[in-house]
Write a protein that holds these residues in place. Structure first.
Motif, PDB file in Angstrom:
ATOM      1  N   GLU A 175       0.488  -1.190   0.035  1.00  0.00           N
ATOM      2  CA  GLU A 175      -0.291   0.562  -0.453  1.00  0.00           C
ATOM      3  C   GLU A 175       1.008   1.029  -0.033  1.00  0.00           C
ATOM      4  O   GLU A 175       2.321   0.934   1.217  1.00  0.00           O
ATOM      5  CB  GLU A 175      -0.945  -0.397   1.218  1.00  0.00           C
ATOM      6  CG  GLU A 175      -2.322  -1.668   0.962  1.00  0.00           C
ATOM      7  CD  GLU A 175      -2.749  -1.243   2.467  1.00  0.00           C
ATOM      8  OE1 GLU A 175      -2.919   0.042   3.340  1.00  0.00           O
ATOM      9  OE2 GLU A 175      -3.216  -2.459   2.783  1.00  0.00           O
ATOM     10  N   ILE A 176       0.636   2.143  -0.519  1.00  0.00           N
ATOM     11  CA  ILE A 176       0.911   2.925  -0.803  1.00  0.00           C
ATOM     12  C   ILE A 176       1.616   4.355   1.327  1.00  0.00           C
ATOM     13  O   ILE A 176       0.795   4.500   1.673  1.00  0.00           O
ATOM     14  CB  ILE A 176       0.216   4.428  -1.146  1.00  0.00           C
ATOM     15  CG1 ILE A 176       0.696   4.061  -2.706  1.00  0.00           C
ATOM     16  CG2 ILE A 176       1.290   5.716  -1.636  1.00  0.00           C
ATOM     17  CD1 ILE A 176       0.023   4.775  -3.845  1.00  0.00           C
ATOM     18  N   GLY A 177       2.353   4.291   1.275  1.00  0.00           N
ATOM     19  CA  GLY A 177       2.500   5.253   2.485  1.00  0.00           C
ATOM     20  C   GLY A 177       2.791   6.386   1.991  1.00  0.00           C
ATOM     21  O   GLY A 177       3.071   7.577   3.409  1.00  0.00           O
ATOM     22  N   LEU A 178       3.761   6.984   0.895  1.00  0.00           N
ATOM     23  CA  LEU A 178       3.930   8.360   0.694  1.00  0.00           C
ATOM     24  C   LEU A 178       4.014   8.931  -0.842  1.00  0.00           C
ATOM     25  O   LEU A 178       4.158   8.433  -1.532  1.00  0.00           O
ATOM     26  CB  LEU A 178       5.496   8.696   1.237  1.00  0.00           C
ATOM     27  CG  LEU A 178       6.224   9.898   1.220  1.00  0.00           C
ATOM     28  CD1 LEU A 178       6.079  11.121   2.337  1.00  0.00           C
ATOM     29  CD2 LEU A 178       8.061   9.554   1.295  1.00  0.00           C
ATOM     30  N   GLU A 218       4.128  14.008  -7.866  1.00  0.00           N
ATOM     31  CA  GLU A 218       3.447  12.655  -8.266  1.00  0.00           C
ATOM     32  C   GLU A 218       3.494  11.360  -8.492  1.00  0.00           C
ATOM     33  O   GLU A 218       3.038  10.392  -8.805  1.00  0.00           O
ATOM     34  CB  GLU A 218       3.429  13.453  -9.669  1.00  0.00           C
ATOM     35  CG  GLU A 218       2.599  14.493 -10.725  1.00  0.00           C
ATOM     36  CD  GLU A 218       1.239  14.402  -9.984  1.00  0.00           C
ATOM     37  OE1 GLU A 218       0.512  13.422 -10.225  1.00  0.00           O
ATOM     38  OE2 GLU A 218       0.445  15.396 -10.065  1.00  0.00           O
ATOM     39  N   LYS A 219       4.716  11.519  -7.100  1.00  0.00           N
ATOM     40  CA  LYS A 219       5.216  10.227  -6.898  1.00  0.00           C
ATOM     41  C   LYS A 219       5.068   9.350  -5.880  1.00  0.00           C
ATOM     42  O   LYS A 219       4.483   9.880  -4.960  1.00  0.00           O
ATOM     43  CB  LYS A 219       7.173  10.312  -6.080  1.00  0.00           C
ATOM     44  CG  LYS A 219       8.033  11.070  -7.647  1.00  0.00           C
ATOM     45  CD  LYS A 219       9.410  11.502  -7.674  1.00  0.00           C
ATOM     46  CE  LYS A 219       9.629  12.187  -8.614  1.00  0.00           C
ATOM     47  NZ  LYS A 219      11.646  12.461  -8.073  1.00  0.00           N
ATOM     48  N   THR A 220       4.935   8.181  -5.595  1.00  0.00           N
ATOM     49  CA  THR A 220       4.592   7.184  -4.143  1.00  0.00           C
ATOM     50  C   THR A 220       5.450   6.364  -4.205  1.00  0.00           C
ATOM     51  O   THR A 220       5.827   6.093  -4.876  1.00  0.00           O
ATOM     52  CB  THR A 220       2.886   6.802  -4.875  1.00  0.00           C
ATOM     53  OG1 THR A 220       2.697   6.069  -6.164  1.00  0.00           O
ATOM     54  CG2 THR A 220       1.536   7.780  -5.247  1.00  0.00           C
ATOM     55  N   TRP A 221       5.394   6.429  -2.778  1.00  0.00           N
ATOM     56  CA  TRP A 221       5.999   4.942  -2.363  1.00  0.00           C
ATOM     57  C   TRP A 221       5.528   3.963  -1.545  1.00  0.00           C
ATOM     58  O   TRP A 221       4.670   4.212  -1.114  1.00  0.00           O
ATOM     59  CB  TRP A 221       6.864   5.911  -1.730  1.00  0.00           C
ATOM     60  CG  TRP A 221       8.611   6.558  -2.405  1.00  0.00           C
ATOM     61  CD1 TRP A 221       9.308   5.802  -2.947  1.00  0.00           C
ATOM     62  CD2 TRP A 221       7.967   8.047  -2.707  1.00  0.00           C
ATOM     63  NE1 TRP A 221      10.077   6.678  -3.673  1.00  0.00           N
ATOM     64  CE2 TRP A 221       9.584   7.854  -3.302  1.00  0.00           C
ATOM     65  CE3 TRP A 221       7.477   8.759  -3.052  1.00  0.00           C
ATOM     66  CZ2 TRP A 221       9.516   9.084  -3.916  1.00  0.00           C
ATOM     67  CZ3 TRP A 221       7.417   9.708  -2.808  1.00  0.00           C
ATOM     68  CH2 TRP A 221       9.128  10.511  -3.714  1.00  0.00           C
ATOM     69  N   SER A 222       5.463   3.376  -1.455  1.00  0.00           N
ATOM     70  CA  SER A 222       4.916   1.995  -1.039  1.00  0.00           C
ATOM     71  C   SER A 222       5.614   2.095   0.596  1.00  0.00           C
ATOM     72  O   SER A 222       6.843   2.288   0.249  1.00  0.00           O
ATOM     73  CB  SER A 222       4.842   0.246  -1.365  1.00  0.00           C
ATOM     74  OG  SER A 222       5.840  -0.515  -1.552  1.00  0.00           O
ATOM     75  N   TRP A 223       5.051   1.144   1.771  1.00  0.00           N
ATOM     76  CA  TRP A 223       5.509   0.916   2.780  1.00  0.00           C
ATOM     77  C   TRP A 223       6.616   0.118   2.842  1.00  0.00           C
ATOM     78  O   TRP A 223       7.754   0.066   3.518  1.00  0.00           O
ATOM     79  CB  TRP A 223       4.546   0.341   4.111  1.00  0.00           C
ATOM     80  CG  TRP A 223       3.550   0.927   4.147  1.00  0.00           C
ATOM     81  CD1 TRP A 223       2.301   0.941   3.975  1.00  0.00           C
ATOM     82  CD2 TRP A 223       3.656   2.510   5.024  1.00  0.00           C
ATOM     83  NE1 TRP A 223       1.783   2.148   4.766  1.00  0.00           N
ATOM     84  CE2 TRP A 223       2.041   2.861   5.269  1.00  0.00           C
ATOM     85  CE3 TRP A 223       4.961   2.439   6.129  1.00  0.00           C
ATOM     86  CZ2 TRP A 223       2.288   4.399   6.017  1.00  0.00           C
ATOM     87  CZ3 TRP A 223       4.510   4.532   6.414  1.00  0.00           C
ATOM     88  CH2 TRP A 223       3.492   4.853   6.777  1.00  0.00           C
ATOM     89  N   ALA A 224       6.365  -0.740   2.053  1.00  0.00           N
ATOM     90  CA  ALA A 224       7.636  -2.201   1.091  1.00  0.00           C
ATOM     91  C   ALA A 224       8.570  -0.988   0.741  1.00  0.00           C
ATOM     92  O   ALA A 224      10.392  -1.260   0.947  1.00  0.00           O
ATOM     93  CB  ALA A 224       6.895  -3.294   0.769  1.00  0.00           C
ATOM     94  N   GLU A 225       8.698   0.261  -0.302  1.00  0.00           N
ATOM     95  CA  GLU A 225       9.637   0.468  -0.854  1.00  0.00           C
ATOM     96  C   GLU A 225      10.075   1.548   0.416  1.00  0.00           C
ATOM     97  O   GLU A 225      11.731   1.407   0.468  1.00  0.00           O
ATOM     98  CB  GLU A 225       9.269   1.172  -2.001  1.00  0.00           C
ATOM     99  CG  GLU A 225       9.016   0.760  -3.731  1.00  0.00           C
ATOM    100  CD  GLU A 225       8.117   1.401  -4.300  1.00  0.00           C
ATOM    101  OE1 GLU A 225       8.116   1.347  -4.863  1.00  0.00           O
ATOM    102  OE2 GLU A 225       7.519   2.188  -3.812  1.00  0.00           O
TER     103      GLU A 225
END
Length: 543
Positions: free
Chosen positions: A34-37, A41-48
């Motif tokens: 899931e998206i954490g940040l 226009e950029k997103t990072w998942s919690w794992a990333e």
């Protein structure tokens, strides 16, 4: 670490606690995809995010020699790397030392030296800051650059080099430092308040309990203030419960973009200060975007004027949450939840209160000798509890002044009613004495801001040969209003006692504010002297 324990008594036994970096690890385990940040226009998942934090922590440890207790200075506008650097430092048991990026190179160089920083992470736009920090703080052994620059290796290149590497979170005790939270330095040099792993774990629980109950993975938080201070603490709560963080693009506040992002990401909570909240609700774009997802709009840093409260409630609905606190207590002194923010005046509105004691915290109003005063009497606001910081770094004199009989002395004046609701009168340093009478500017400012044509005000005590000190009201008129047409002293005539009336009223086009978005009386005093607005005369208007 050279820090004088301020609270006295025998040395406490060592108590092992969770390393705060585990908040991120837990959310990555449960909500990895899931998206954490969000940033632009950029997103990072919690794992990333977790993988990037591991990579940076591994690099800091193996390449740059950062160990438990070392300080890492961070000079950057809000970005994903800033949030990552927090958890990378925590993971190593190192100390995160963020600056407010709006500070000058000389100011940040002082923080680098005062903190004993071992290394620095710096935005590429701040080459001058990096240079001055290196010159002032010889212990800085490395500088990493967020973005391409000539002064250090790129942060992202270091992360890419070590993606896939992991490093075990350092063992930490309750009183091990994790964050140097620098005061704003309004009365002299900034001081580093030492926040610890055990203290901050309590703060996270307390914020989630008192400020935003029910927050979880389905929620989103928008950041409209620097992550270096209160907004960074607020984001820890989001990480702990798997709620995504939304960072607006750009360094300057773009109100329309904020409302766009609130609609797009169905933002449920925001942390802000009264001046920024005022800008948000007064901007016409608030009516063009759906903000019905908001459940908690939290403001702190200063009390909110009643006129601004009413407008915010009318615009946003019953979502306002106020808390009172200082960096030294990480905000955990009082809370005024949505149920106590009333749009209508009257007894139930409890006008002027900043709320009641936070869960697990105790507040007492004391006189100058440390005795508790009776309800309704003004004294200094003092506090004890697990959210109180460990003391100022390498500053035994400041620690001695900040604590008395175990109580932290806030420097704020106020009184408490019979039911435990706190009312702030103002900073002890703001009070002035005119003709032998104590005058509290906050009371006068509240009255002035009920004038329909005045947007902002600050009342200061200035030297006077006859009365000792007299009040000067610096005001900003609402947009489109001719300040010359406002006869403020006549308007105040039947609203406050005559001896409290400001002797002089000054109108400016805008009010000086600190790097944290607060009206700064220190800057106002300097500006009054620079402009020469304290000449004879009742009202002065200047650009």
């Amino acid at each position: 670490m050279s820090m004088t324990a301020p609270k006295g008594g025998t040395a406490p036994c060592s108590v092992r606690v969770m390393n705060l970096a585990n908040f991120l690890t837990q959310s990555a385990r449960r909500h990895g995809a899931e998206i954490g940040l969000v940033w632009g226009e950029k997103t990072w998942s919690w794992a990333e995010i977790e993988a990037r934090v591991h990579a940076m922590a591994y690099a800091l440890s193996t390449e740059f020699g950062v160990a438990k207790g070392d300080r890492v200075l961070v000079q950057s506008a809000n970005c994903n790397q800033m949030l990552e650097s927090m958890f990378a430092c925590f993971r190593l048991g190192a100390v995160w030392v963020p600056t407010n990026y709006r500070q000058s190179p000389t100011e940040v160089a002082y923080l680098a030296k005062a903190s004993g920083a071992r290394g620095m992470i710096c935005g590429a736009a701040f080459a001058g800051h990096a240079a001055e920090c290196r010159a002032a703080a010889p212990d800085i052994g490395f500088v990493l650059s967020i973005g391409a620059s000539d002064f250090g290796e790129a942060y992202d290149a270091v992360v890419q080099r070590h993606l896939g590497q992991t490093i075990r979170a350092a063992d930490v005790d309750r009183d091990d430092p994790c964050w140097f939270f620098f005061t704003s330095g309004t009365t002299g040099r900034p001081k580093a308040a030492v926040l610890t792993h055990g203290q901050m774990a309590f703060v996270v629980n307390n914020h989630l309990c008192d400020l935003m109950p029910g927050t979880g993975p389905g929620d989103a938080s928008i950041v409209v203030a620097p992550l270096s201070h209160g907004a960074g603490i607020h984001q820890l709560m989001q990480v702990a419960h798997g709620a995504k963080t939304v960072l607006p693009p750009g360094e300057k506040l773009d109100v329309e973009t904020v409302w766009q992002l609130i609609e797009r990401w169905k933002v449920t909570n925001a942390f802000t200060v009264p001046t920024i909240l005022k800008m948000l609700v007064e901007h016409p774009s608030v009516e063009r975007f759906d903000h019905s997802s908001l459940r908690y709009v939290i403001y702190a840093g200063a009390p909110m004027y009643r006129a601004d409260q009413k407008r915010a409630l009318a615009t946003l609905g019953p979502v306002l949450v106020q808390y009172f606190g200082l960096g030294e207590v990480t905000g955990n002194i009082t809370v005024l939840p949505p149920a106590y923010h009333r749009a209508e005046d009257g007894p139930e509105a409890r006008l002027g209160t900043c709320g009641y004691e936070r869960t697990g915290m105790q507040v007492e109003i004391q006189d100058g000798q440390g005795n508790e005063v009776s309800p309704g009497r003004t004294g200094e606001i003092c506090v004890i509890g697990p959210a109180v910081f460990a003391g100022y770094y390498d500053n035994p004199e400041a620690n001695a002044k900040a604590f008395r009989n175990g109580w932290f002395l806030t420097g704020d004046l106020g009184h408490m009613d019979e039911e435990g609701f706190l009312y702030i009168t103002g900073r002890a340093s703001d009070m002035y004495i005119s003709g032998g009478s104590n005058i509290y500017p906050r009371e006068i400012e509240e009255k002035i801001l009920t004038h329909p044509d005045i947007s902002e005000v600050a009342v200061l005590g200035m030297p006077d040969p006859v009365w000792g000190e007299v009040g000067v009201a610096v005001c900003v008129a609402r947009a489109g209003v001719d300040a010359h047409a406002i006869d403020l002293k006549a308007w105040l005539g039947d609203k406050i006692a005559r001896y409290k009336l400001p002797k002089q009223v000054v109108f400016w086009e805008e009010m000086p504010k600190s790097a944290y978005g607060k009206i700064s009386k220190k800057l106002i005093r300097e500006e009054l002297a620079r402009r020469g607005d304290l000449a004879d005369g009742e009202t002065v208007q200047s650009a």
